[in-house]
Design a protein around this motif. Sequence first.
Motif, PDB file in Angstrom:
ATOM      1  N   GLY A  42       0.798  -1.218   0.000  1.00  0.00           N
ATOM      2  CA  GLY A  42       0.000   0.000   0.000  1.00  0.00           C
ATOM      3  C   GLY A  42       0.831   1.270   0.000  1.00  0.00           C
ATOM      4  N   LYS A  43       2.129   1.136  -0.224  1.00  0.00           N
ATOM      5  CA  LYS A  43       3.025   2.290  -0.071  1.00  0.00           C
ATOM      6  C   LYS A  43       3.382   2.976  -1.382  1.00  0.00           C
ATOM      7  N   ARG A  45       1.960   4.963  -4.028  1.00  0.00           N
ATOM      8  CA  ARG A  45       0.676   5.649  -4.159  1.00  0.00           C
ATOM      9  C   ARG A  45       0.666   6.747  -5.209  1.00  0.00           C
ATOM     10  N   HIS A  46       1.845   7.150  -5.652  1.00  0.00           N
ATOM     11  CA  HIS A  46       1.907   8.249  -6.627  1.00  0.00           C
ATOM     12  C   HIS A  46       2.855   7.860  -7.759  1.00  0.00           C
ATOM     13  N   ARG A  89     -10.033  -0.483  -2.372  1.00  0.00           N
ATOM     14  CA  ARG A  89      -9.587   0.908  -2.538  1.00  0.00           C
ATOM     15  C   ARG A  89     -10.110   1.427  -3.875  1.00  0.00           C
ATOM     16  N   TRP A  91      -8.207   3.067  -5.934  1.00  0.00           N
ATOM     17  CA  TRP A  91      -7.075   3.222  -6.849  1.00  0.00           C
ATOM     18  C   TRP A  91      -6.239   1.950  -6.831  1.00  0.00           C
ATOM     19  N   ILE A 122      -0.564   4.963 -11.789  1.00  0.00           N
ATOM     20  CA  ILE A 122      -1.688   4.898 -10.853  1.00  0.00           C
ATOM     21  C   ILE A 122      -2.986   4.781 -11.662  1.00  0.00           C
TER      22      ILE A 122
END
Lengths: 333, 333, 333, 333
Positions: A42-43, A45-46, A89, A91, A122
Amino acid sequence: MPIVEFVPRSDQLCWTFGGIAPVMMVDPGTTMKVWTEDAFSGKLRHASDSFFDVVPAGQPNPQTGPFFVNGAMPGDTLAIHFHSIEPSRDWGVSASVPWFGGMTSTIRDPTLQPALPERIWIYQVDRRARSVLFEARDSDHRIALPLAPMLGTVGLAPAMREVRSSLVPDDHGGNMDTPEMRAGTTCFLGVNVEGGLFSVGDGHYRQGEGEACGSAVEGAMDVLLTVELLRHRSTPWPRLENDEWIMSVGSGRPLDSAWRVAMHDMITWVAQETGLSDGDAYQLVSQVALAPIANVVDPNYTVVVKVPKAVLSRVQPYGGWHSQARRLVDDPA
Amino acid sequence: MPIVEFVPRSDQLCWTFGGIAPVMMVDPGTTMKVWTEDAFSGKLRHASDSFFDVVPAGQPNPQTGPFFVNGAMPGDTLAIHFHSIEPSRDWGVSASVPWFGGMTSTIRDPTLQPALPERIWIYQVDRRARSVLFEARDSDHRIALPLAPMLGTVGLAPAMREVRSSLVPDDHGGNMDTPEMRAGTTCFLGVNVEGGLFSVGDGHYRQGEGEACGSAVEGAMDVLLTVELLRHRSTPWPRLENDEWIMSVGSGRPLDSAWRVAMHDMITWVAQETGLSDGDAYQLVSQVALAPIANVVDPNYTVVVKVPKAVLSRVQPYGGWHSQARRLVDDPA
Amino acid sequence: MPIVEFVPRSDQLCWTFGGIAPVMMVDPGTTMKVWTEDAFSGKLRHASDSFFDVVPAGQPNPQTGPFFVNGAMPGDTLAIHFHSIEPSRDWGVSASVPWFGGMTSTIRDPTLQPALPERIWIYQVDRRARSVLFEARDSDHRIALPLAPMLGTVGLAPAMREVRSSLVPDDHGGNMDTPEMRAGTTCFLGVNVEGGLFSVGDGHYRQGEGEACGSAVEGAMDVLLTVELLRHRSTPWPRLENDEWIMSVGSGRPLDSAWRVAMHDMITWVAQETGLSDGDAYQLVSQVALAPIANVVDPNYTVVVKVPKAVLSRVQPYGGWHSQARRLVDDPA
Amino acid sequence: MPIVEFVPRSDQLCWTFGGIAPVMMVDPGTTMKVWTEDAFSGKLRHASDSFFDVVPAGQPNPQTGPFFVNGAMPGDTLAIHFHSIEPSRDWGVSASVPWFGGMTSTIRDPTLQPALPERIWIYQVDRRARSVLFEARDSDHRIALPLAPMLGTVGLAPAMREVRSSLVPDDHGGNMDTPEMRAGTTCFLGVNVEGGLFSVGDGHYRQGEGEACGSAVEGAMDVLLTVELLRHRSTPWPRLENDEWIMSVGSGRPLDSAWRVAMHDMITWVAQETGLSDGDAYQLVSQVALAPIANVVDPNYTVVVKVPKAVLSRVQPYGGWHSQARRLVDDPA
């Protein structure tokens, strides 16, 4: 029906099959609602994140589990039916990581060429349209792709006292990365140690066959499953069943070994279920099997061989447990 | 539209790509009705026949052709659209031949084990039901399987002055053995020598992916096709297109090389057609491609990588020639 | 003994095995002095040259031949003994060419990475010291390496009507690239077409096992050889013999297939020569064989399996022809 | 110099790398005399024995260890120098076991063929003549073969929390099965976990390259070794050094991956030791390396790439520790 819920704390995630204590003991027949983290914990993210910066070394592909199934012994089979696998989630994320993937040299097939640059994509999830949005990095292309949730990793503790990384698929299951591992499917795995010790993880909001760039549209998942114990029934390699197909899943290197394992398992399985001789089963399966590639990027590659139940007089392998499991949950969604 | 017909005499069959004089010269745009013999030269007719007795040594997999396409030069592409591929006999045949096939050691992967026994299966064709009948040899099982006609072999003369057996698939096409080579499909092949010199053959009434036992339900075919010349347009590896998919066909050993070739071709093709960067095309194709295995038994193995045109804004590769070819023949059947 | 000399004109060089008319007919037992051009047609002469500029497309690895051996028929064996193989120039050359070699992705295992840059190394030959001089391109290191002349390519016309590029090693011999093909060695090859049609070329002033960068220290050679016809004696894969060893040469992909072919040939050969059962020969060869890699860069890879004659009661395979050939020329140098 | 002795009780043998508590803690620089059991736990003693009867399931290839080296941390290297490796019994044994070996289909490359029959060979050791006696099973052939003792298995605990069977060779060392692991050789292995946890075993009284039938002349050994800790020095893949050669040991599947790993490690190692650029090291190693196959039968295959120190200005890698270790023991025998 009572449903056991389990959401791992971050310190409960695990990165191997085997070698760790169970997080929970469950009885055969238990229906469970579990949550799985994505392959990057989950780290990532961008699009500007870096895999090596945010994902701790040695912690790729965290799993939820292992679960000890009461009574499971070597020589038995665990059957895990997936009622639903849904994004938790809005995304998802995909990455091309240096020296990993199908279109690059790797640490197991090294060359002297420079690496491909790291790249992150993403994807936004549109739950109503059931799509994920591909957004190009080098241009303004945007393409909505159908949501097609699946689990990359389902496995048990291995045999031979081994402990394998959650990146590895093999006869214990593990990181098979096949789009066939979706809702409506039952996965059969042979038990190697007491309790079986199954874990699940590596949700993919969608994945192409081969998982060419090394990752799918990775995302956390809510999973509803039922686990059953089939006593005194061995399963040499992972098998899948859905309403229309039976499937054998082979893993190995090179890719032909994965195919050969899956095809051999399918032929002997069909012979056993139908009463055909091995020779006749070889002929029949040769003319009716599909053979989609699953992954060509993991430490072992994976191929699925699938045969339509329609040409097998609607066989009901494993005592028809798949059909029973289909009816266990009224409305999985 | 005038249609050129060609039925080879038995002394006109050929067993190589390259190395032989053309049987006919045709203009670009010609629609042809040709007949193809089966892979055993029509000589394997009974379950009691023996491959080694009836098929002359060095004469497996006879082809119809080669056809010289006027004006074709190295650097061009030949496009061959298949309007229809239909059984010309009411029986087909499959064989398991010693030291050939996917579930046996072979002359290229020899072992000291005894060979599998030779086995022949005859399939009756039911044209009305569009099925073929599997009849077990060791029991009385009979199973009707859907008719699904295709051509195992479509190819041109190779590059580098080479002449290859009709058993071999490679960048010149040849014995790719993919079920995707069916009616409604266009095959694109890069021209290596003047005239291109294309041949077709190896009809399969149906085939599983992998062609595991070494042969499909082999049968003679009536083929209706149109051949077109696309000047100054190169095609590095065989490509297919139908109404829904574009496909790259890679061949090599081991199977991962075949996949890698097909995936690389698809990524660079998609980048070229869509304007995506190679990196973005790598990502997109990774999430949307299917990767069915074609064969794991020929001197090279073959994998197809296919991408739905729906996610590519309905690209019209090669100037949209496939769509045009679809309209050339009113009623192919 | 009369010696037939042949130095090809530049328009007599050939680039295939099979598919070309013989340059000369010779009787069995003929001793020949032939000259071979280097793999770059002698055109890569300076570290600043570019392979793609100076070597005509489709003309790598020129061969000297083919020679038609009178009386040779399919099912026979040609034995070629090399009395001497000596540099005919005082310089050699090696090149790292984009998309070719063992430490780069290639057209058969493509990736999306950038290519390695092209690089040329010129080696000066010191005949008295019998060395070649490695001169680093990026620093001033200079290292004298022992001269160790050999031929990369020795082959016949292939079977199955095929014509293969001189880059390819297979059961017809061809571009095997083993350092074992040196003076004092006899090469046995099975005849596939009338006359056998043997060619030789691709001299290496020295080569490491694997030929990792894709080329050896390439150089033109003066070769003194005797060719003999062994009637009614088949040879399934190339075999070598020198005073101490018998060797089987397997080619294929992946490298394990090349090894498996060579090992299988050696086991059955040893069984035949010694009277051991296949099972006992399997055991004995397992404990005494060496297995040096030859090449991991050509269209097929090559492995040599070698067994010392000392443990085989000094077998004299092929009627002891190697021992006879050793005595044919008094002073090869 | 004090020598630490360790002879494992039968309940102290181990079958994995990683996953088990150390049997002993030793300081860096310790010289040890250890005893290793044979791969069949000493239980296969007669030609009439059966592997499956006498060797307990899941207990092939017992190891002596693991030894915890005080102070060893991930990122360090353990250097193990073998002063002597000598048979501790006067007989050895080799076996051809169904579905295991290089000339049979296996569980990872299955076919439908019948298995090769199980076969056992007992070898008598003649210490004075330094030979072992091959006795054929199907005839009365007897051949004395030179004694050439080595260790098949030397390894540390793996990375990534994994535990691997002692049958597996990989980057942690393990079951590499190379004849180069003999007296006079130093083995360098990268430390993955605190203490390194090295084990040794699988003595071979002699072995051919490839270990084709799946086992060597297996035998218990007396081993005299010194272990050293080289701090802050990483070693990505196993490396060997003797007085004349440096060697990189790659493992993987298919065999080309093993070669590629070893060649890549050697090129980068030579570049580092000599100051050559990677490109120049690629060229130099291509012309001087030998590439003997180690095994083609284990779960990973193994290839050794070796370069003579003579062409590398007598490099002294790892601070010249090998040369120092050579002088530690006056008379190893």
